[in-house]
Each structure stands twice: as C-alpha cells, then as structure tokens.
Design a protein around this motif. Structure first.
Motif, mmCIF file in Angstrom:
data_model
loop_
_atom_site.group_PDB
_atom_site.id
_atom_site.type_symbol
_atom_site.label_atom_id
_atom_site.label_comp_id
_atom_site.label_asym_id
_atom_site.label_seq_id
_atom_site.Cartn_x
_atom_site.Cartn_y
_atom_site.Cartn_z
ATOM 1 N N SER A 76 0.836 -1.210 0.000
ATOM 2 C CA SER A 76 0.000 0.000 0.000
ATOM 3 C C SER A 76 0.869 1.258 0.000
ATOM 4 O O SER A 76 0.545 2.254 -0.649
ATOM 5 C CB SER A 76 -0.944 -0.002 1.207
ATOM 6 O OG SER A 76 -0.229 0.200 2.430
ATOM 7 N N PHE A 77 1.990 1.223 0.712
ATOM 8 C CA PHE A 77 2.916 2.356 0.719
ATOM 9 C C PHE A 77 3.510 2.548 -0.681
ATOM 10 O O PHE A 77 3.658 3.673 -1.162
ATOM 11 C CB PHE A 77 4.044 2.126 1.719
ATOM 12 C CG PHE A 77 3.628 2.284 3.170
ATOM 13 C CD1 PHE A 77 2.323 2.561 3.522
ATOM 14 C CD2 PHE A 77 4.564 2.142 4.189
ATOM 15 C CE1 PHE A 77 1.936 2.704 4.858
ATOM 16 C CE2 PHE A 77 4.205 2.285 5.534
ATOM 17 C CZ PHE A 77 2.886 2.556 5.866
ATOM 18 N N PHE B 220 0.400 12.669 -2.132
ATOM 19 C CA PHE B 220 0.477 12.900 -0.690
ATOM 20 C C PHE B 220 -0.822 12.485 0.000
ATOM 21 O O PHE B 220 -0.794 11.905 1.098
ATOM 22 C CB PHE B 220 0.771 14.372 -0.410
ATOM 23 C CG PHE B 220 0.920 14.682 1.055
ATOM 24 C CD1 PHE B 220 2.002 14.190 1.781
ATOM 25 C CD2 PHE B 220 -0.038 15.453 1.721
ATOM 26 C CE1 PHE B 220 2.129 14.459 3.136
ATOM 27 C CE2 PHE B 220 0.088 15.720 3.079
ATOM 28 C CZ PHE B 220 1.182 15.223 3.788
ATOM 29 N N ASP B 221 -1.962 12.751 -0.639
ATOM 30 C CA ASP B 221 -3.243 12.346 -0.056
ATOM 31 C C ASP B 221 -3.329 10.830 0.089
ATOM 32 O O ASP B 221 -3.779 10.307 1.129
ATOM 33 C CB ASP B 221 -4.407 12.847 -0.923
ATOM 34 C CG ASP B 221 -4.599 14.365 -0.812
ATOM 35 O OD1 ASP B 221 -4.064 14.945 0.158
ATOM 36 O OD2 ASP B 221 -5.259 14.946 -1.694
ATOM 37 N N GLU C 67 -3.585 8.478 3.547
ATOM 38 C CA GLU C 67 -4.582 7.408 3.692
ATOM 39 C C GLU C 67 -3.884 6.084 4.030
ATOM 40 O O GLU C 67 -4.357 5.310 4.867
ATOM 41 C CB GLU C 67 -5.384 7.261 2.390
ATOM 42 C CG GLU C 67 -6.312 8.429 2.099
ATOM 43 C CD GLU C 67 -6.997 8.295 0.740
ATOM 44 O OE1 GLU C 67 -6.866 7.196 0.132
ATOM 45 O OE2 GLU C 67 -7.640 9.259 0.284
ATOM 46 N N ALA C 68 -2.753 5.821 3.374
ATOM 47 C CA ALA C 68 -2.007 4.585 3.631
ATOM 48 C C ALA C 68 -1.466 4.582 5.059
ATOM 49 O O ALA C 68 -1.441 3.538 5.728
ATOM 50 C CB ALA C 68 -0.869 4.437 2.618
ATOM 51 N N TRP C 69 -1.012 5.732 5.532
ATOM 52 C CA TRP C 69 -0.507 5.852 6.901
ATOM 53 C C TRP C 69 -1.624 5.544 7.904
ATOM 54 O O TRP C 69 -1.423 4.793 8.855
ATOM 55 C CB TRP C 69 0.036 7.265 7.116
ATOM 56 C CG TRP C 69 0.667 7.520 8.454
ATOM 57 C CD1 TRP C 69 1.962 7.312 8.805
ATOM 58 C CD2 TRP C 69 0.017 8.078 9.625
ATOM 59 N NE1 TRP C 69 2.186 7.678 10.107
ATOM 60 C CE2 TRP C 69 1.009 8.153 10.636
ATOM 61 C CE3 TRP C 69 -1.277 8.519 9.901
ATOM 62 C CZ2 TRP C 69 0.726 8.658 11.908
ATOM 63 C CZ3 TRP C 69 -1.548 9.006 11.173
ATOM 64 C CH2 TRP C 69 -0.557 9.079 12.161
ATOM 65 N N GLU C 70 -2.800 6.115 7.689
ATOM 66 C CA GLU C 70 -3.946 5.884 8.576
ATOM 67 C C GLU C 70 -4.366 4.416 8.564
ATOM 68 O O GLU C 70 -4.654 3.826 9.616
ATOM 69 C CB GLU C 70 -5.132 6.764 8.147
ATOM 70 C CG GLU C 70 -4.939 8.252 8.368
ATOM 71 C CD GLU C 70 -5.055 8.660 9.834
ATOM 72 O OE1 GLU C 70 -5.313 7.776 10.686
ATOM 73 O OE2 GLU C 70 -4.859 9.855 10.125
ATOM 74 N N GLN D 248 5.119 11.811 3.852
ATOM 75 C CA GLN D 248 5.997 12.198 2.751
ATOM 76 C C GLN D 248 6.964 11.065 2.396
ATOM 77 O O GLN D 248 7.283 10.850 1.230
ATOM 78 C CB GLN D 248 6.777 13.462 3.124
ATOM 79 C CG GLN D 248 5.912 14.724 3.134
ATOM 80 C CD GLN D 248 6.690 15.947 3.602
ATOM 81 O OE1 GLN D 248 7.088 16.041 4.763
ATOM 82 N NE2 GLN D 248 6.909 16.877 2.685
ATOM 83 N N ILE D 249 7.430 10.346 3.413
ATOM 84 C CA ILE D 249 8.281 9.176 3.153
ATOM 85 C C ILE D 249 7.505 8.120 2.380
ATOM 86 O O ILE D 249 8.006 7.537 1.410
ATOM 87 C CB ILE D 249 8.830 8.595 4.478
ATOM 88 C CG1 ILE D 249 9.866 9.543 5.072
ATOM 89 C CG2 ILE D 249 9.441 7.210 4.252
ATOM 90 C CD1 ILE D 249 10.339 9.164 6.466
#
Length: 414
Positions: free
Chosen positions: A124-125, A131-132, A136-139, A177-178
């Motif tokens: 997913s990352f 960026f959006d 979403e992937a982070w959440e 951002q990463i």
C-alpha cells in the motif's frame, strides 16, 4: 590452551553457531548492489555504500535514491505487516529526515528485497503516489497496531519503538511524505543472477567476456571501497570512475581476444561445387600453376572465412569499419610483398608464374590480425581469396590484363 581431563566430558563446540553468514552476505550484497546501481547511472552520478544508506545514488540533478537492502536466506518475510526489518527501515528514514541527513523533498526511499515477498502494508505504501494517498495509507497501516480508541494493540518489543515513532501524530506529515516517496523492489531470481544479466545487457558486453568482466568489476568495486575505508574516506564511486575502468579493462581483454570459428566447415560437396563454379579466385591460382590440393585448400579457406565473417558481423564481434580496415591492410601487405619479390628475385629470372606463386605463398603464410583481434589461420588466406575473386589483387604479375583488362576496381569484402 589448557589440557582437558580425560574423565571429564569435553564441552561440545558448535562451530555453526559462531558463523554469521547473513552478515557476510549482507556486506557482499552492498558491494554487488553498488555495481547494479552503477549500470543505471549517467553523467556525474555517484554511488555510495554506508554513507546515506546501505547504498545510495546521488544524481547530478541533486536528487538522492536511498536504498535499504534486505537479504533473505530463509523463509523470513522482511516486509510482512509486523516485520521488524520493515519498521526499522521506516524508522531510520524518519530519523534521517528529522536530522536533515536526507532531504524529504528530494529523496526516493527504496526498499530492495532480494527475493519475491509480499506485504499488504508495504504494497500500500508503494502504491501511494500522491500525498493524499500516502496519508490514507498511513492511517490504514496504523489500524494494524492501534485500536479506534487510540489504544495500542499488542506490540512485540523488537519493533514497538519503531511503530510508536512512525505513528506518532506529530510525525504524520514526515511519515506520509516518506510513504509518498517510497519504492518497493522485489526480484524473482537471485540477486547475483539479476546483477549479471543487467551487467551484460546494459554494458553491451560481448558474450565471451561476460564472466571475466563481471568478476573483474565486482572485485574492482570491492577493492576501491576497502581502500576508501582504510583511508577513512566515504565509500563513494562516481559513474565516471566506473565507466573509465570498464572501458579500460574491456579494451585490455579485447586485445587478448581471438575470433573463434563458429560456422560448420564446408562439406565435400560444397567444395566441389565451388571448384566447378569457375570462380576467379580459383582461376587466379590456376594461372600461377597451383596444384589440385592447393586449390582445394584455398576453397576451404575462402568458404570458411566468408561464412564466419558473416556470423561475426551479425553477432557484433566485428564491424563494417573493421572489415574495411582489414581489407585495406591486406591490399597494402600484398602490394609491399609484390614489390619486394620483384626486386629480391630479379636476378634469378623467375617466370611470371613462379613469381606469382611465390607472392601467393608469402601472403598466405603471414596471418594478419583484424585490428586487435587474433584471427584463425584460414581467415587471412580466405580474405585474400575474396579480394582476388574481385580482382582487387592478383598473384600473376599481369593479373589485371588476364582477368579484367582496362578495369579499376574498389571492392569491399562481402
């Protein structure tokens, strides 16, 4: 070493437990991957080892590809959702960005896995191109480790620190951002096989030199990095250094190379057909009174040279320029020998036929290399026959009057 009482059981030493093959492989992987990245470099790019990352590429436009390598010699999956390797890598990148060792706006964060593995969070990352999407992937990934209430789910001690840092709310911006600049690369074949294929393809290495140059360039990179470490300098190799060394060693080995016969030898029927075809190069030998055996040998040389020349050109072993240069060299050699023979044997009053046969044997007896490449014995003689077939040269002193009266030819080898 002290003696052991024979009545006392000796302590069993398990040598296998003292070895660290994974660590040895990991270092050799860095060296090999430096070579892999150099294949894609250009201009003033620089590849480093253990400077910004396991391997990093600093490009001439100022951007950086920070590459973390994960070697897998077992069934371990370094990118599973709860893999320590995955979260430690992301945590280290977060630290590097926070400490301004890497510029978040100018860095691609690459995780290179030496086997084909899958992981839903890592995938997913890798897919989050904006960026959006990265946020979403982070959440979504956070839900693997935290309940909706924000309470932690059970975390292993080996990766808890990394998870807590990466999903800390105040780190969401940098972490996202990463993720946006994250790239996951896995391979289906082993890394060495991939590297070798890439090296031969991108460097356009001759088939015969692939193994030799591949081994040499790996050793050159390893040695250069070792010298830099010993001199307390960063382990960096510029693309220009790499390219210069590759060209030099390729030229050196090419100069030692021989062209090998690749075609099947002519059959008896093919030789007889050529004899019956009344070819000029055979007639040129008739005129200087060569016998049947000499003519059969000449036909074999001509056919072998012609067929192999075609194969070598198709494979890229020789170029049109090589052949043109070779033809010019043969004509000059022939002309020089013709002049020397006419002076050297003037006092013997040899017949034109004898002078012609002497010239033929002198030319045939001296192998001439094709630029830096050694050629098989038959090739020089075969190319002389090709030139004589086109009456570009001849053996009899009056060959032009005999075969092509009044004509001037400038024929290329075919």
């Amino acid at each position: 070493m002290g003696k052991t009482n024979k009545d006392t059981p000796k302590e069993e030493v398990k040598l296998a437990n003292t070895h660290v093959p994974d660590k040895v492989y990991a270092y050799s992987l860095q060296v090999r991957h430096a070579l892999y990245e150099l294949q894609s470099c250009s201009s003033n790019d620089i590849v480093s080892v253990e400077v910004l990352e396991d391997v990093a590429v600093e490009k001439s436009d100022g951007s950086v590809d920070a590459i973390q390598l994960k070697s897998v010699l077992s069934n371990n999956n370094p990118i599973s959702n709860r893999a320590k390797d995955l979260w430690k890598t992301l945590y280290n990148w977060l630290l590097s960005v926070t400490n301004e060792e890497l510029d978040i706006n100018n860095t691609k964060f690459t995780l290179f896995i030496t086997v084909d593995r899958k992981g839903t969070i890592a995938d997913s990352f890798n897919s989050a191109a904006t960026f959006d999407k990265a946020q979403e992937a982070w959440e979504a990934a956070k839900q693997e480790f935290y309940k909706d209430t924000g309470e932690e789910k059970e975390l292993s001690d080996e990766y808890a620190l990394y998870i807590r840092s990466f999903f800390k709310p105040q780190n969401k911006l940098l972490a996202s951002q990463i993720i946006q600049n994250f790239c996951l690369k896995t391979i289906k074949i082993n890394h060495t096989a991939l590297l070798y294929e890439t090296f031969c393809e991108r460097s356009m290495i001759e088939e015969d030199l692939g193994d030799i140059l591949f081994t040499y360039m790996l050793g050159w990179i390893d040695k250069k990095l070792s010298v830099l470490v010993e001199n307390k300098q960063p382990m960096c190799i510029s693309y220009q250094e790499y390219r210069t060394e590759l060209i030099a060693i390729r030229r050196e080995y090419n100069q030692k190379q021989s062209l090998k016969e690749l075609a099947s030898r002519p059959t008896e029927q093919e030789v007889q057909d050529e004899m019956s075809a009344l070819r000029r190069y055979v007639e040129q030998l008739n005129v200087v009174e060569c016998d049947y055996t000499e003519k059969i040998e000449a036909i074999n040389d001509y056919l072998r040279a012609s067929t192999n020349r075609t194969i070598w050109a198709r494979r890229g072993d020789i170029s049109d320029g090589n052949l043109t240069s070779y033809q010019e060299t043969l004509v000059k050699k022939w002309d020089t020998k013709r002049r020397i023979i006419s002076l050297q044997y003037k006092h013997l009053n040899l017949s034109p036929e004898e002078l012609g046969k002497l010239l033929y044997l002198e030319c045939k007896n001296e192998p001439i290399n094709l630029d830096h490449l050694y050629v098989p014995d038959f090739f020089t003689a075969g190319c002389y026959h090709a030139l004589s077939d086109d009456v570009e040269i001849g053996w009899h002193p009056n060959y032009k009057d005999i075969f092509m009266p009044g004509s001037g030819l400038n024929v290329q080898l075919k």
